[in-house]
Design a protein around this motif. Sequence first.
Motif, mmCIF file in Angstrom:
data_model
loop_
_atom_site.group_PDB
_atom_site.id
_atom_site.type_symbol
_atom_site.label_atom_id
_atom_site.label_comp_id
_atom_site.label_asym_id
_atom_site.label_seq_id
_atom_site.Cartn_x
_atom_site.Cartn_y
_atom_site.Cartn_z
ATOM 1 N N LEU A 151 -2.960 -0.928 -17.365
ATOM 2 C CA LEU A 151 -1.935 0.047 -17.743
ATOM 3 C C LEU A 151 -2.448 1.012 -18.811
ATOM 4 O O LEU A 151 -1.971 2.132 -18.920
ATOM 5 N N ASP A 154 7.234 1.124 -9.191
ATOM 6 C CA ASP A 154 7.609 2.108 -10.214
ATOM 7 C C ASP A 154 6.622 3.271 -10.224
ATOM 8 O O ASP A 154 6.990 4.424 -10.410
ATOM 9 N N VAL A 155 5.349 2.957 -9.985
ATOM 10 C CA VAL A 155 4.321 4.000 -9.910
ATOM 11 C C VAL A 155 4.598 4.912 -8.714
ATOM 12 O O VAL A 155 4.565 6.142 -8.819
ATOM 13 N N ARG A 174 5.604 6.583 -13.509
ATOM 14 C CA ARG A 174 4.487 6.276 -14.409
ATOM 15 C C ARG A 174 3.327 7.213 -14.089
ATOM 16 O O ARG A 174 3.040 7.474 -12.930
ATOM 17 N N ASP A 229 0.409 6.631 -15.984
ATOM 18 C CA ASP A 229 -0.742 5.991 -16.629
ATOM 19 C C ASP A 229 -1.614 5.220 -15.645
ATOM 20 O O ASP A 229 -2.662 4.716 -16.008
#
Length: 621
Positions: A198, A384-385, A390, A392
């Motif tokens: 992450l 979620d990515v 996100r 990151d």
Amino acid sequence: MAKISINLATGALQKEEIIVGIDLGTTNSLVAFINPDGNPQVINDAGKGILVPSIVHFDEHNVALVGSEAACFLLTDPTNTIFSVKRLLGRSYKDVAEHADVFSYKIIDDDSDALVKIQAGNKFYTPIELSAEILKELKARAEHALKTPVNRAVITVPAYFNDSQRQATRDAGKLAGLDVMRIVNEPTAASLAYGIGLNPSQQKTVVVYDLGGGTFDVSILQIQNGIFEVLATNGNTYLGGDDFDRAILNYWIEKNQLNFQEIAKDHVLMQTLRLKAEKAKRALNALSPQSLFNEQIGEIWCTLDKKTFDNLIAIKVEETITACKNALKDADLTTEQIDEVILGGGSTRTNYVKEKVADFFGKIPRDDINPDEVVALGAAIQADVLAGNRSDILLLDVTPLSLGIETMGGLMDVIIGRNSKVPTKAGRQYTTSVDGQVNMKIAVFQGERDLVKENRKLAEFELKGIPAMPAGLPKVDINFLLNADGILTVHAVELRSGVKQEIEITPSYGLSDETVEKMLLDSITHAKSDVAERMIVEAKTAAEQLVYTAERFISKHGEFLTVAEISETNTHIEALKTALKSSDKDIILNKTEDLNEFTRPFAERVMDKAIAGAMKGKRVE
């Protein structure tokens, strides 16, 4: 028509809704999501528990019950209660034949390389349909707990799963009403759950040792700048906690001087012993472990101590360590170059397993996150990515639509699935369906529907000059290579003769955003009817092949059969031909199984007589 938008860089449908992470396991399955605080969280719907046993029971009306409620029928109705279905995904009967006796339900042996089917009552199910029932239950629990529709998911698979098993998992999701955004390797998900990767500035080499109920894999990942690269993977899709249970069960049968074949015929007793073995395993590995497990089933004593248990599983655990050695060798690394070892899968709770892993790698493995939950939590982070929440973690470009070829019956066989990272390479092996076939037509399609007529045809070419052989003998490898520019190269080669052919295609040529959007939406809208039609086509194709084989067998080897046997075989053939006129999958499969069962002994008899004839008059010295 409802409008949806699509991100062509990820092939993801863009809609403000939750994307869940699903760990579809051999023993247990679970679902997780990112909570409002931004943290991954497993779902415990209405206090039913986090883990959903991967068990499906069918009642007399063929209504499916999933999870703990289904587990209640393992003893009372074992033939209609299916467990460990993940072990059957993407496999033929030949792949699982040596383990068939431990399953209390009927796995159909059609003496071919076709994917397995399971019989419950008078209906036949594929592992895809059964896995879909488990996914439907997880979907329903997530929707009930989150109070919102859940239509999209990331589903994890062992890193060792082949293309066929990955596609079967994707198909199961589709049948359950889920748009499967990505099939993610379990070790990648486990790493994400521990927060590894992450931080973009972080650079680590990580081993993920994942020992579940039915599968084992070890993966070595290099994580740098938020990019996960699999350096090596090894393992066994048929090794796990189920094998520990089996070792205990076999030990008890031997100690009680019982006949294994007789026990195997008694499904209830076999299931009772299996469940007792699982109970013993858990008792000896609890936080406050028992030193001795001692219970009784009728006259059968079920006694086990920790040392004996360790000895029973030692061979299987050593197999996992050998896989770790092989993975390190493939990655050209030593144990000293490994920064962290992560444990995943419920079977890593076994103390002997932890000890052996620590001994081999020379460091204490991490298991501070519940090993049953770690993969699902990581899948939720990956989801979620994909949702765009996100930045990151870098996800490489992916192909927005599946690529595959046409197989018998006009079916689409996906070789590179939608959302696969590019560049990528994948392939499958095919064979001929007719004796003496010397050419094979290879038609390449793009799309998400199960029938090629609903997808977009990209190209067609012929592999010519295949040596004339009986149907099923030629082995044709078809490989797809999709480069970073979206150029697809299709390469076909017949392995026995070396005959080859290839073609270059640009899959995305001429497709507007709206066309891609419509193709994706249609695939979701028609998922259930598409899969139902696919099942009928597959059943008809298998039946037609069997009729062809049976008729040819009678014409070539009729002298080895009695008049009554030939007459009965023809009766079964006619019954199957009649069934083929219907569109009822289960009637076709029932008549196929009847013909298979009746004719199975014939080939063996012909072989025995042929051997006897060849040996006649010869002495063996």
